[in-house]
Design an enzyme around this catalytic site. Structure first.
Site, PDB file in Angstrom:
ATOM      1  N   GLY A  53       0.830  -1.197   0.000  1.00  0.00           N
ATOM      2  CA  GLY A  53       0.000   0.000   0.000  1.00  0.00           C
ATOM      3  C   GLY A  53       0.861   1.241   0.000  1.00  0.00           C
ATOM      4  N   CYS A  79       5.155  -6.069   1.654  1.00  0.00           N
ATOM      5  CA  CYS A  79       5.528  -4.642   1.780  1.00  0.00           C
ATOM      6  C   CYS A  79       4.781  -3.965   2.916  1.00  0.00           C
ATOM      7  CB  CYS A  79       5.326  -3.924   0.452  1.00  0.00           C
ATOM      8  SG  CYS A  79       6.552  -4.438  -0.732  1.00  0.00           S
ATOM      9  N   TYR A  80       3.846  -3.041   2.604  1.00  0.00           N
ATOM     10  CA  TYR A  80       3.105  -2.382   3.681  1.00  0.00           C
ATOM     11  C   TYR A  80       2.480  -3.416   4.609  1.00  0.00           C
ATOM     12  CZ  TYR A  80      -0.253   0.714   6.031  1.00  0.00           C
ATOM     13  OH  TYR A  80      -0.977   1.403   6.971  1.00  0.00           O
ATOM     14  N   HIS A 168       7.711  -7.712  -3.961  1.00  0.00           N
ATOM     15  CA  HIS A 168       6.435  -8.152  -4.547  1.00  0.00           C
ATOM     16  C   HIS A 168       6.566  -9.502  -5.253  1.00  0.00           C
ATOM     17  CE1 HIS A 168       4.144  -4.535  -3.746  1.00  0.00           C
ATOM     18  NE2 HIS A 168       5.253  -3.869  -3.964  1.00  0.00           N
ATOM     19  N   GLU A 170       4.218 -11.195  -6.388  1.00  0.00           N
ATOM     20  CA  GLU A 170       3.117 -11.353  -7.348  1.00  0.00           C
ATOM     21  C   GLU A 170       3.430 -10.811  -8.734  1.00  0.00           C
ATOM     22  OE1 GLU A 170       3.333  -9.360  -4.813  1.00  0.00           O
ATOM     23  OE2 GLU A 170       2.236  -7.486  -5.043  1.00  0.00           O
ATOM     24  N   GLY A 223     -23.386  -9.498 -27.403  1.00  0.00           N
ATOM     25  CA  GLY A 223     -22.476 -10.099 -28.374  1.00  0.00           C
ATOM     26  C   GLY A 223     -21.063 -10.172 -27.817  1.00  0.00           C
ATOM     27  N   ASP A 226     -18.621 -11.215 -21.962  1.00  0.00           N
ATOM     28  CA  ASP A 226     -19.170 -11.325 -20.611  1.00  0.00           C
ATOM     29  C   ASP A 226     -20.649 -11.700 -20.615  1.00  0.00           C
ATOM     30  OD1 ASP A 226     -16.655 -10.406 -20.207  1.00  0.00           O
ATOM     31  OD2 ASP A 226     -17.249  -8.377 -19.636  1.00  0.00           O
ATOM     32  N   SER A 227     -21.451 -10.964 -21.388  1.00  0.00           N
ATOM     33  CA  SER A 227     -22.876 -11.277 -21.361  1.00  0.00           C
ATOM     34  C   SER A 227     -23.133 -12.634 -22.005  1.00  0.00           C
ATOM     35  CB  SER A 227     -23.706 -10.178 -22.030  1.00  0.00           C
ATOM     36  OG  SER A 227     -23.412 -10.077 -23.395  1.00  0.00           O
ATOM     37  N   LYS A 369     -11.353 -11.685 -16.380  1.00  0.00           N
ATOM     38  CA  LYS A 369     -11.683 -11.891 -17.794  1.00  0.00           C
ATOM     39  C   LYS A 369     -11.207 -13.237 -18.348  1.00  0.00           C
ATOM     40  CE  LYS A 369     -13.181  -9.489 -21.520  1.00  0.00           C
ATOM     41  NZ  LYS A 369     -14.307  -8.522 -21.470  1.00  0.00           N
TER      42      LYS A 369
END
Ligand code: XMP
Length: 513
Positions: A53, A79-80, A168, A170, A223, A226-227, A369
């Site tokens: 952070g 970290c933080y 980090h 990640e 189209g 996601d939907s 996604k």
């Protein structure tokens, strides 16, 4: 199921932590650090990660943690997050002492815990980004790695499962970061790698069935990925009780409507109502120049058309499906999600009025996604649907600069289809986040067959990105650019010039309007 709770102290990398944990097939969720200790206990975490952070633990009013947190489950502070642990446990955090930004070389001092499988004395490269640092480990803690600028680059409690790293793990710039996170998950938390797409689908189907009962459900299809995936999932759960509504606003790409109808109605057997509203949208866009005004009118008309179609289905429709994804959800809980300037109004297609009568089903709200794409594949959606580039709700209207007309839509649709065709033929479609053509509001002089022409300019845009927030232009080989240009100019009447956009975001945006 194993579950990792990530408390977000505001790091720009928090979402990455969640992704990495899920890539290791362990379920994770991000929550604000203000969750109460009772809430955290009830959540039953298998492990807890405190993110990095921007704050200093010494500043007033900064987020911290309840000391009891350290006894709920194994903890990893990054970290933080590590500094929060140090502060709770009585260690010394030095303010802006020895800063470390970017690449750092670290010496590993342990062969267990986070560093299981490492050898004492290993030199590893890590990505650091901190001003404050822990100078002295708290009582009962051992130093497990150090670097030139961080004498306590990692620590661990001698008997409790509490660990901290001053870098980090990640990010990809920490090459062995995945090993370190995997050690936390599997060696320290004893998590099971049981978060799979198949398990997610089964659980979600059960949940949807229970919520919906025998009611009817509608879903607005755009189209987009996601939907489409949300609709396929809900269809798998409640079958005929689902009706999809597809609003053809006349601002779609070439063959888009046919593709949606073919996939959903013919291949998947989903009840689909297509509303042909092209004239209505063209009418409200008549003469409108301003991009935000275009978006506003399209958004409002979209909701009206959608609600009219929903009403025609009858009174017993109780639920509405939306393809909300996890990044949209996180934005609203993160301490970073404060007020920001509106650059563009992104209408959530199918977005609704506050007095909406439907109850929402958002089956993808825990997914990223790429996970959504995976679910789509597993549900049998065709690759051309799940792998497709994002497409904005207002469609081609915001890719025609200036007022939209039927003629301009035809020109742009053809140019865009050829452009994407060349990209696919070159095998580059999946390397690109988003590619599209634009019609500029200028005409330029050309010469065709000895005659002077004065015609439209088409601009091409292609970007790489991981989330659409930042983007870089895609470096096509010159031969591919040449093929795009000559095919568009030869095959699309009314175009005599093609240009390629080489702007990154920021300072430009992905769309031009
Ligand atoms: P920008 O242009 O803001 O775009 O860099 C970032 C991403 O958002 C998409 N976009 C939209 N999506 N309605 C949408 O549903 C909109 O009004 C809209 N404007 C931009 C854009 O295509 C890109 O993926």
């Amino acid at each position: 199921m194993s579950r990792i709770l990530i408390l977000d102290y505001g790091s720009q990398y928090t979402q990455l932590i969640a992704r990495r944990v899920r890539e290791a097939r362990v379920y994770s969720e991000i929550h604000p650090p203000t969750r109460s200790i009772e809430w955290i206990r009830r959540w039953l975490p298998t492990g807890i990660i405190l993110s990095g952070g921007p704050n200093s633990v010494y500043d007033e009013g900064v987020p911290t943690a309840d000391p009891a947190l350290l006894d709920v489950a194994p903890v990893l502070g990054i970290c933080y997050g590590m500094q929060v642990i140090a502060q709770l446990e009585g260690g010394g955090v030095t303010r802006a002492g020895r800063r470390e930004y970017g690449r750092a070389e670290l010496e590993v001092l342990s062969e267990s815990g986070l560093f299981s499988g490492f050898t004492r004395g290993d030199e590893i490269t890590v990505w650091a980004s901190h001003g404050d640092s822990v100078e002295v480990p708290p009582p009962g803690y051992a130093i497990t790695a150090r670097s030139a600028n961080a004498p306590v680059a990692a620590f661990q409690h001698e008997s409790r499962p509490i660990h901290g790293v001053q870098f980090h793990p990640e990010v990809r710039h920490t090459p062995r970061g995945d090993d370190i996170l995997a050690n936390f998950l599997f060696e320290i938390c004893h998590a099971k790698p049981n978060w799979t797409t198949g398990a997610f689908i089964d659980e979600e189907i059960a949940r949807i069935r229970q919520a919906v009962g025998t009611s009817r459900v509608i879903c607005g299809l755009s189209g987009g990925v996601d939907s489409s995936v949300a609709a396929a999932l809900v269809h798998r759960a409640v079958g005929e009780q689902l009706t999809c509504i597809f609003v053809d606003h006349g601002l779609l790409r070439m063959h888009e409507r046919e593709q949606v109808e073919r996939t959903f109605r013919s291949s998947m057997g989903i009840r689909l109502v297509t509303v042909d509203a092209a004239d209505r949208f063209l009418a409200i866009l008549d003469g409108v120049d301003d991009p935000e005004e275009k978006r506003r009118r399209i958004g409002h008309t979209f909701i009206d058309v959608f609600e009219e179609a929903a009403e025609e289905l009858g009174d017993d429709v109780e639920f509405l499906v939306q393809g909300t994804l996890y990044p949209d959800v996180i934005e609203s809980v993160s301490p970073r999600g404060g007020p920001s300037v509106t650059i563009k109004t992104h209408h959530n297609v199918g977005g609704l009025k506050p007095d909406m009568k439907f109850k929402l089903i958002e089956p993808l709200r825990e997914l990223f996604k790429d996970e959504v794409r995976q679910v789509g594949r597993e549900l049998g959606l065709p690759e051309e649907m799940v792998g497709r580039h994002p497409f904005p709700g207002p469609g081609l209207a915001i890719r025609i600069l200036g007022p939209v007309t039927r003629e301009k839509l035809d020109v742009l649709r053809k140019a865009d289809a050829i452009y994407l065709d060349v990209i696919r033929e070159a095998g580059l479609y999946d390397d690109i986040w988003q590619a599209f053509a634009l019609l500029l509001p200028v005409q330029s002089v050309g010469v065709m067959g000895d005659l002077r022409t004065y015609e439209n300019v088409v601009a091409l845009r292609a970007v790489t990105s991981s989330d659409g927030m930042t983007a870089d232009w895609f470096p096509f080989p010159p031969g591919v650019l040449g093929a795009m240009s000559s095919r568009i100019i030869n095959e699309v009447d009314g175009v005599n010039r093609v240009v390629y956009d080489v702007s990154s975001k920021p300072p430009a945006t992905i769309e031009w309007e």
